[in-house]
Design an enzyme around this catalytic site. Structure first.
Site, PDB file in Angstrom:
ATOM      1  N   LYS A 294     -13.063  -6.530   9.221  1.00  0.00           N
ATOM      2  CA  LYS A 294     -12.322  -7.750   9.556  1.00  0.00           C
ATOM      3  C   LYS A 294     -10.832  -7.490   9.744  1.00  0.00           C
ATOM      4  CE  LYS A 294     -13.449 -11.695   7.503  1.00  0.00           C
ATOM      5  NZ  LYS A 294     -13.831 -12.598   6.384  1.00  0.00           N
TER       6      LYS A 294
ATOM      7  N   TYR B 116     -14.985   1.744   9.468  1.00  0.00           N
ATOM      8  CA  TYR B 116     -13.558   2.045   9.618  1.00  0.00           C
ATOM      9  C   TYR B 116     -13.281   2.548  11.035  1.00  0.00           C
ATOM     10  CZ  TYR B 116      -8.985   4.060   8.313  1.00  0.00           C
ATOM     11  OH  TYR B 116      -7.647   4.381   8.207  1.00  0.00           O
TER      12      TYR B 116
ATOM     13  N   GLY C  65       0.821  -1.209   0.000  1.00  0.00           N
ATOM     14  CA  GLY C  65       0.000   0.000   0.000  1.00  0.00           C
ATOM     15  C   GLY C  65       0.854   1.256   0.000  1.00  0.00           C
TER      16      GLY C  65
ATOM     17  N   ASN D 182      -5.018 -11.461  15.098  1.00  0.00           N
ATOM     18  CA  ASN D 182      -4.001 -12.418  14.617  1.00  0.00           C
ATOM     19  C   ASN D 182      -2.590 -11.870  14.803  1.00  0.00           C
ATOM     20  OD1 ASN D 182      -5.831 -14.352  13.817  1.00  0.00           O
ATOM     21  ND2 ASN D 182      -5.977 -13.593  11.709  1.00  0.00           N
TER      22      ASN D 182
ATOM     23  N   ARG E  73     -10.014  10.215  -2.545  1.00  0.00           N
ATOM     24  CA  ARG E  73      -9.612  11.226  -1.571  1.00  0.00           C
ATOM     25  C   ARG E  73      -9.436  12.583  -2.242  1.00  0.00           C
ATOM     26  NH1 ARG E  73      -7.587   9.931   3.264  1.00  0.00           N
ATOM     27  NH2 ARG E  73      -7.578   7.741   3.782  1.00  0.00           N
TER      28      ARG E  73
HETATM   29  N1  UDP Z   1     -13.548  15.943  -0.758  1.00  0.00           N
HETATM   30  C1  UDP Z   1     -13.903  16.849  -1.732  1.00  0.00           C
HETATM   31  N2  UDP Z   1     -13.843  16.468  -3.045  1.00  0.00           N
HETATM   32  C2  UDP Z   1     -13.403  15.229  -3.440  1.00  0.00           C
HETATM   33  C3  UDP Z   1     -13.016  14.320  -2.443  1.00  0.00           C
HETATM   34  C4  UDP Z   1     -13.115  14.708  -1.104  1.00  0.00           C
HETATM   35  O1  UDP Z   1     -14.292  17.984  -1.440  1.00  0.00           O
HETATM   36  O2  UDP Z   1     -13.373  14.966  -4.665  1.00  0.00           O
HETATM   37  C5  UDP Z   1     -13.619  16.358   0.656  1.00  0.00           C
HETATM   38  C6  UDP Z   1     -14.253  15.338   1.617  1.00  0.00           C
HETATM   39  O3  UDP Z   1     -15.647  15.486   1.641  1.00  0.00           O
HETATM   40  C7  UDP Z   1     -13.587  15.720   2.915  1.00  0.00           C
HETATM   41  C8  UDP Z   1     -12.207  16.223   2.508  1.00  0.00           C
HETATM   42  O4  UDP Z   1     -12.304  16.538   1.131  1.00  0.00           O
HETATM   43  O5  UDP Z   1     -14.277  16.784   3.528  1.00  0.00           O
HETATM   44  C9  UDP Z   1     -11.109  15.209   2.703  1.00  0.00           C
HETATM   45  O6  UDP Z   1     -11.559  13.994   2.181  1.00  0.00           O
HETATM   46  P1  UDP Z   1     -10.654  12.711   1.984  1.00  0.00           P
HETATM   47  O7  UDP Z   1     -11.464  11.749   1.184  1.00  0.00           O
HETATM   48  O8  UDP Z   1      -9.347  13.124   1.457  1.00  0.00           O
HETATM   49  O9  UDP Z   1     -10.424  12.062   3.409  1.00  0.00           O
HETATM   50  P2  UDP Z   1     -11.061  12.211   4.873  1.00  0.00           P
HETATM   51  O10 UDP Z   1     -10.189  13.208   5.522  1.00  0.00           O
HETATM   52  O11 UDP Z   1     -12.496  12.688   4.792  1.00  0.00           O
HETATM   53  O12 UDP Z   1     -10.949  10.857   5.442  1.00  0.00           O
END
Ligand code: UDP
Length: 316
Positions: free
Chosen positions: A93, A147, A12, A101, A188
């Site tokens: 899981k 999560y 990852g 584990n 993200r």
């Molecule tokens: N977000 C956004 N546009 C995108 C993807 C995410 O505005 O295309 C926003 C999301 O709603 C959150 C923030 O950006 O408020 C960060 O999101 P990310 O998915 O990076 O991770 P999180 O911190 O929420 O786990």
């Protein structure tokens, strides 16, 4: 004798950078992954290395590693909101059964284990910035619950092994982290905005963009993990960059940095999206002598160049 370390989630984003770091520090690294969200290309360059071994294995099943182990880093898990919405059961899981584990393996090998927890244990926080002694505000049955609760269970289970079995444990709470090898399709904000800028698409900001995040460059995070693993501190430690920004300002920053003329479009805010997030890193500073060194501007530049190469290579 070289120290032997098992890294789960090795293929990852974070696992691959950790594998690089521990090889560079002279460890023998056993990388484990089932490639659910990992990508073997992230660690292919390590395969010829005599101190690197790869096991394709799902850690929710009994984990067997021959020989001794000094350390375990448990980094296997889907980790983006899109991923855990797509794979809710696997997410639960790997955080629960997988952690159990690996704690059992650590005990059998007399190894020290560090588990990757998350700022998500604070949920949509009512305390700002977040300190380690804040208990959080999590909706267990919301989309992020799979999560958040798996990670909260992971912390509880790790502490139980520490107090009941005297196991050497470490817990890191990771805040938003970015850098090369992050997936472009994990939904993200950071990789999505950069990809949209590179490919000439509109930048999709969710809600009104007033929600905040604080982004840490991967090399800083890895340094924090390295220091925590070798420290003698067993309670959770936040690692992240406290430089907080609203998502709307962040989108504007990406537009400026990439020199694109794309426009920002607003999309609905996902359910239970935390409104603020910023680590209080007093503990990391005091206990580990750690603080982030890479500014968002520098880190974004490196990541942008990396994504451009990846996207160009795909186009062939
Ligand atoms: N977000 C956004 N546009 C995108 C993807 C995410 O505005 O295309 C926003 C999301 O709603 C959150 C923030 O950006 O408020 C960060 O999101 P990310 O998915 O990076 O991770 P999180 O911190 O929420 O786990």
């Amino acid at each position: 004798m070289k120290k032997r370390i098992l890294i789960t989630g090795a293929a990852g984003f974070l696992g691959s950078h950790l594998s690089d770091r521990f090889i560079a520090e002279g460890f023998e690294v056993i990388g484990m992954d089932n490639l659910l969200t990992g990508n073997i290309a992230n660690i292919e360059h390590l395969f010829p290395h005599k101190d690197f071994t790869y096991y394709n294995h799902d850690v929710t099943k009994f984990v067997h590693v021959p020989g001794n182990l000094d350390y375990i880093l448990h980094f296997a898990s889907p980790a983006s909101p899109i991923d855990y919405l797509k794979m809710p059961i696997q997410t639960m899981k790997v955080g629960s059964l997988g952690t159990h584990n690996l704690l059992g393996l650590a005990r059998a090998k007399n190894a020290r284990i560090l588990v990757a927890s998350t700022s998500e244990v604070y949920g949509d926080p009512k305390v700002h910035p977040q300190k380690e002694d804040y208990w959080g505000n999590v909706n267990p049955i919301g989309p992020r619950g799979v999560y958040d609760e798996a990670k909260r269970f992971q912390e509880a289970m790790t502490m139980a092994y520490h107090t009941f079995h005297g196991l050497e444990t470490r817990i890191i709470r990771i805040f938003n982290t970015y850098g090369p090898r992050m997936r472009l399709d994990d939904g993200r904000a950071l990789p999505t905005f950069l990809r949209q800028a590179i490919e000439g698409e509109d930048i999709t900001v969710f809600g009104d963009g007033s929600q905040t995040r604080s982004f840490c460059y991967v090399d800083d995070l890895v340094e924090g993990i390295y220091r925590l693993l070798l420290s003698d501190y067993h309670l959770p430690v936040n690692i992240g960059n406290p430089d907080e920004i609203s998502i709307l300002d962040f989108a504007k920053e990406i537009i400026e940095l990439t020199g694109t003329d794309q426009k920002i479009v607003l999309k609905p805010l996902p359910k239970d999206d935390p409104m603020v997030r910023q680590p209080d890193i007093t503990k990391a500073k005091e206990i580990l002598g750690w603080s982030p060194k890479v500014s968002r501007k520098e880190g974004l530049k490196i990541t942008f160049e990396h994504f451009k190469k990846v996207i160009d290579a795909k186009k062939g």
